[in-house]
Design a protein around this motif. Structure first.
Motif, mmCIF file in Angstrom:
data_model
loop_
_atom_site.group_PDB
_atom_site.id
_atom_site.type_symbol
_atom_site.label_atom_id
_atom_site.label_comp_id
_atom_site.label_asym_id
_atom_site.label_seq_id
_atom_site.Cartn_x
_atom_site.Cartn_y
_atom_site.Cartn_z
ATOM 1 N N MET A 1 -72.923 -14.092 4.711
ATOM 2 C CA MET A 1 -73.948 -13.123 4.354
ATOM 3 C C MET A 1 -73.437 -11.697 4.575
ATOM 4 O O MET A 1 -73.572 -10.852 3.718
ATOM 5 C CB MET A 1 -75.212 -13.425 5.160
ATOM 6 N N ARG A 2 -72.827 -11.460 5.755
ATOM 7 C CA ARG A 2 -72.349 -10.109 6.057
ATOM 8 C C ARG A 2 -71.255 -9.692 5.088
ATOM 9 O O ARG A 2 -71.175 -8.537 4.700
ATOM 10 C CB ARG A 2 -71.861 -10.035 7.495
ATOM 11 N N VAL A 3 -70.369 -10.632 4.741
ATOM 12 C CA VAL A 3 -69.288 -10.324 3.808
ATOM 13 C C VAL A 3 -69.880 -9.860 2.480
ATOM 14 O O VAL A 3 -69.431 -8.878 1.886
ATOM 15 C CB VAL A 3 -68.367 -11.556 3.612
ATOM 16 N N ALA A 4 -70.902 -10.544 2.008
ATOM 17 C CA ALA A 4 -71.540 -10.195 0.735
ATOM 18 C C ALA A 4 -72.194 -8.812 0.807
ATOM 19 O O ALA A 4 -72.127 -8.038 -0.156
ATOM 20 C CB ALA A 4 -72.567 -11.251 0.358
ATOM 21 N N VAL A 5 -72.799 -8.492 1.928
ATOM 22 C CA VAL A 5 -73.451 -7.187 2.089
ATOM 23 C C VAL A 5 -72.412 -6.073 2.026
ATOM 24 O O VAL A 5 -72.574 -5.083 1.299
ATOM 25 C CB VAL A 5 -74.250 -7.128 3.417
ATOM 26 N N PHE A 6 -71.301 -6.230 2.757
ATOM 27 C CA PHE A 6 -70.261 -5.198 2.742
ATOM 28 C C PHE A 6 -69.608 -5.107 1.367
ATOM 29 O O PHE A 6 -69.242 -4.017 0.919
ATOM 30 C CB PHE A 6 -69.217 -5.458 3.834
ATOM 31 N N ARG A 7 -69.439 -6.235 0.686
ATOM 32 C CA ARG A 7 -68.897 -6.214 -0.675
ATOM 33 C C ARG A 7 -69.828 -5.417 -1.594
ATOM 34 O O ARG A 7 -69.385 -4.602 -2.397
ATOM 35 C CB ARG A 7 -68.721 -7.637 -1.198
ATOM 36 N N TYR A 14 -71.169 2.930 -1.474
ATOM 37 C CA TYR A 14 -71.892 3.407 -0.290
ATOM 38 C C TYR A 14 -70.926 3.552 0.878
ATOM 39 O O TYR A 14 -71.145 4.382 1.756
ATOM 40 C CB TYR A 14 -73.015 2.448 0.090
ATOM 41 N N ILE A 15 -69.881 2.704 0.866
ATOM 42 C CA ILE A 15 -68.805 2.809 1.860
ATOM 43 C C ILE A 15 -67.487 2.716 1.094
ATOM 44 O O ILE A 15 -67.423 2.138 -0.005
ATOM 45 C CB ILE A 15 -68.885 1.712 2.950
ATOM 46 N N SER A 16 -66.411 3.282 1.676
ATOM 47 C CA SER A 16 -65.140 3.293 0.947
ATOM 48 C C SER A 16 -64.336 2.014 1.138
ATOM 49 O O SER A 16 -63.649 1.573 0.219
ATOM 50 C CB SER A 16 -64.310 4.508 1.362
ATOM 51 N N ASP A 17 -64.379 1.403 2.308
ATOM 52 C CA ASP A 17 -63.617 0.185 2.575
ATOM 53 C C ASP A 17 -64.536 -0.895 3.116
ATOM 54 O O ASP A 17 -65.437 -0.616 3.920
ATOM 55 C CB ASP A 17 -62.510 0.450 3.612
ATOM 56 N N ASN A 18 -64.245 -2.089 2.710
ATOM 57 C CA ASN A 18 -64.999 -3.241 3.204
ATOM 58 C C ASN A 18 -64.318 -3.736 4.473
ATOM 59 O O ASN A 18 -63.214 -4.276 4.417
ATOM 60 C CB ASN A 18 -65.021 -4.350 2.135
ATOM 61 N N PRO A 19 -64.929 -3.542 5.644
ATOM 62 C CA PRO A 19 -64.286 -3.954 6.892
ATOM 63 C C PRO A 19 -64.092 -5.477 6.996
ATOM 64 O O PRO A 19 -63.271 -5.944 7.766
ATOM 65 C CB PRO A 19 -65.225 -3.436 7.984
ATOM 66 N N LEU A 20 -64.802 -6.237 6.200
ATOM 67 C CA LEU A 20 -64.685 -7.704 6.231
ATOM 68 C C LEU A 20 -63.975 -8.238 4.988
ATOM 69 O O LEU A 20 -63.987 -9.435 4.719
ATOM 70 C CB LEU A 20 -66.071 -8.343 6.347
#
Length: 181
Positions: A1-7, A14-20
């Protein structure tokens, strides 16, 4: 779920890099399909035959007897069926569009004995009159050829098994190995 949110956040800038981003999501666990019991099959067929009509009964019977996947049943066309008075063949294009044809045969004496087994008598009402069933089988074999001749059918995905002296489990293993199932 968290991976999908950051993607999602990364894709929308909204963010430049996906930490996950380097974390691989685990493959979903595959469940084995649940098979329905013989009692459930019988109840379903009874419901179809007496409350739904001939069309629905034929559909469900074909589905259950041939062990089809839903899409295989839905793709079945009249041209895929070869029917005669005494037998029928359904040509099913299965997983990966692989076509397979199986022919089972047994000696007359073995067929007669199998027609007397409790399982056969329970599931095939036409076999319950044993004398008639035996006479009908003999007459049919005199008038019609029920199996191909040795070497008559030469196809890559064709298998002929004489199961006179082997049990169903052994036949299933031969089929599984031959067709790489």
């Amino acid at each position: 779920m968290r991976v999908a949110v950051f993607r999602f956040f990364t894709q929308r800038n909204y963010i430049s890099d996906n930490p996950l981003g380097l974390i691989k999501t685990p493959a979903a666990a595959r469940r084995s399909p649940r098979c329905i019991s013989q009692n459930e099959k019988n109840a379903l067929l009874k419901e179809m035959r007496y409350r739904r009509g001939a069309r629905e009964y034929a559909i469900v019977l074909t589905f259950l007897r041939l062990g089809l996947r839903v899409h295989e049943l839905c793709d079945l066309q009249l041209r895929d069926l070869m029917l005669s008075e005494k037998k029928g063949t359904a040509y099913i294009s299965g997983k990966g569009d692989k076509y397979r044809e199986l022919e089972l045969e047994a000696d007359l004496e073995e067929r007669i004995e199998r027609n007397k087994t409790p399982h056969r008598l329970e599931h095939k009402p036409t076999k319950r009159d044993i004398t008639f069933s035996e006479q009908d089988l003999k007459q049919t074999m005199e008038q019609h050829r029920l199996n191909s001749l040795e070497g008559e059918i030469i196809k890559e995905n064709y298998l002929r098994i004489n199961n006179t002296k082997i049990n169903a489990r052994e036949v299933a293993e031969i089929i599984k190995n031959r067709f790489d199932l």
